[in-house]
Scaffold this active site. Structure first.
Site, PDB file in Angstrom:
ATOM      1  N   ARG A 236       0.853  -1.181   0.000  1.00 49.97           N
ATOM      2  CA  ARG A 236       0.000   0.000   0.000  1.00 49.97           C
ATOM      3  C   ARG A 236       0.896   1.242   0.000  1.00 49.97           C
ATOM      4  O   ARG A 236       1.879   1.305   0.735  1.00 49.97           O
ATOM      5  CB  ARG A 236      -0.920   0.037   1.226  1.00 49.97           C
ATOM      6  N   GLU A 265      -2.726   8.085  -6.268  1.00 51.22           N
ATOM      7  CA  GLU A 265      -2.900   7.330  -7.508  1.00 51.22           C
ATOM      8  C   GLU A 265      -4.086   7.874  -8.297  1.00 51.22           C
ATOM      9  O   GLU A 265      -5.150   8.085  -7.714  1.00 51.22           O
ATOM     10  CB  GLU A 265      -3.102   5.838  -7.203  1.00 51.22           C
ATOM     11  N   HIS A 284       0.643   0.269 -10.095  1.00 51.13           N
ATOM     12  CA  HIS A 284      -0.237  -0.549  -9.258  1.00 51.13           C
ATOM     13  C   HIS A 284      -0.838  -1.703 -10.074  1.00 51.13           C
ATOM     14  O   HIS A 284      -2.035  -1.980 -10.014  1.00 51.13           O
ATOM     15  CB  HIS A 284      -1.353   0.309  -8.661  1.00 51.13           C
TER      16      HIS A 284
END
Length: 324
Positions: A236, A265, A284
């Site tokens: 994370r 993000e 990601h």
């Protein structure tokens, strides 16, 4: 019975429909990815089962679900669901605990190797017409060095298995919730966080993000790491203080970082890590493969369908709701 799929993000839900067919349940899809609370209530008020991706299900929404027995989450984490409220109502929450463990451990390994062998820098250098053995930092042999794992759930265990061919000197593991004998049996050494930071040549993060772990890797943590160390984060973004990481990389406090997850993000245009030679970035995507996506859809729906058939799935995370 009725099963509702919230915030539809996949091209097809044939796998889910097949699982719910076994339970005799009709499947309804909320087809937009960011449904309003009113949309969710309209469809889920009389739902027996819900499968959800990212839409938040707080206590107020849960209070309006009249028949729901199970909420299955597409993923490992379930922090978007108010677990206490669900438990109080007797709604089981299921996740997919082994989701993408091969993919994310592959991503961590790929980022580590790209940093250790400076692949991103080498690629850019060759494309510019350069041909020089020197780089932004020295390259060191991997064999004999120490690899630190922060967290020891499904994904880091898969990574540990893949690292065994590297002839590492030692694998250090920080996870206060895993028994020391279990770690020793797996071929690792259980250590505290400071020891892992000080002794590891490479550190891969696999911890959950919560109030206690936010910015676990901050300026103080980086000050304890080796100047030649490599940091990899596929867990994370909030576990790492981005400003502190930038300072550590610029100052030589650590050597390299491989980052798949980010505090913001998508990464902003002025993201400082983009301009750094000693950083490897990805967007990601560590979770992704075609096989992982199919597994996720099928397993989430299967758990929910099991509840509708009177069974208790192994993936129930709020065990206290079973009695209710």
């Amino acid at each position: 019975m009725k099963a509702v799929i919230i915030d539809d993000r996949y091209e097809s839900h044939a796998l889910e429909r097949e699982e719910f067919k076994k339970a005799g349940a009709e499947v309804v899809e909320i087809t937009n990815v960011n449904p309003s609370d009113d949309q969710i209530v309209a469809e889920c008020k009389d739902a027996d089962a819900i499968v959800v991706n990212l839409a938040p299900l707080g206590a107020e929404l849960l209070g309006k679900f009249e028949k729901c027995r199970v909420i299955a989450r597409y993923g490992v984490g379930y922090d978007s669901i108010d677990a206490a409220a669900a438990t109080e109502k007797g709604i089981l929450i299921c996740n997919v605990p082994d989701y993408c463990m091969e993919e994310v451990s592959d991503q961590a390994l790929a980022l580590f190797m790209a940093c250790a062998r400076q692949i991103r820098f080498r690629d850019a250098s060759v494309r510019k017409g350069d041909w020089d053995a020197n780089g932004p930092t020295p390259i060191y042999r991997i064999a004999g060095r120490k690899f630190g794992l922060v967290g020891y759930g499904h994904i880091p265990r898969a990574l540990h298995r893949k690292l065994k061919g590297f002839n590492l000197g030692e694998v250090l593991i920080y996870d206060p919730f895993v028994d020391e004998d279990e770690i020793k049996k797996a071929g690792g050494r259980k250590v505290d966080f400071d020891t892992l930071l000080k002794e590891s040549d490479y550190v891969s993060i696999h911890a959950p993000l919560n109030e206690k772990t936010k910015h676990l890797f901050n300026a103080e943590a980086f000050s304890k790491m080796k100047p030649s160390s490599i940091l990899v984060n596929t867990s994370r973004g909030g576990l790492v203080d981005t400003a502190a990481l930038v300072d550590a990389l610029k100052s030589g406090r650590i050597a390299w970082a491989g980052i798949d997850v980010h505090e913001q993000e998508p990464a902003p245009a002025d993201y400082p890590l983009k301009a750094m030679d000693n950083v490897v970035l990805s967007d990601h995507k560590g979770f992704y493969s075609e096989e992982a996506q199919a597994d996720l859809q099928q397993k989430a729906a299967r758990a929910a369908a099991q509840v509708l058939m009177g069974e208790i799935p192994a993936s129930v995370v709020n065990k206290a709701a079973i009695k209710k």
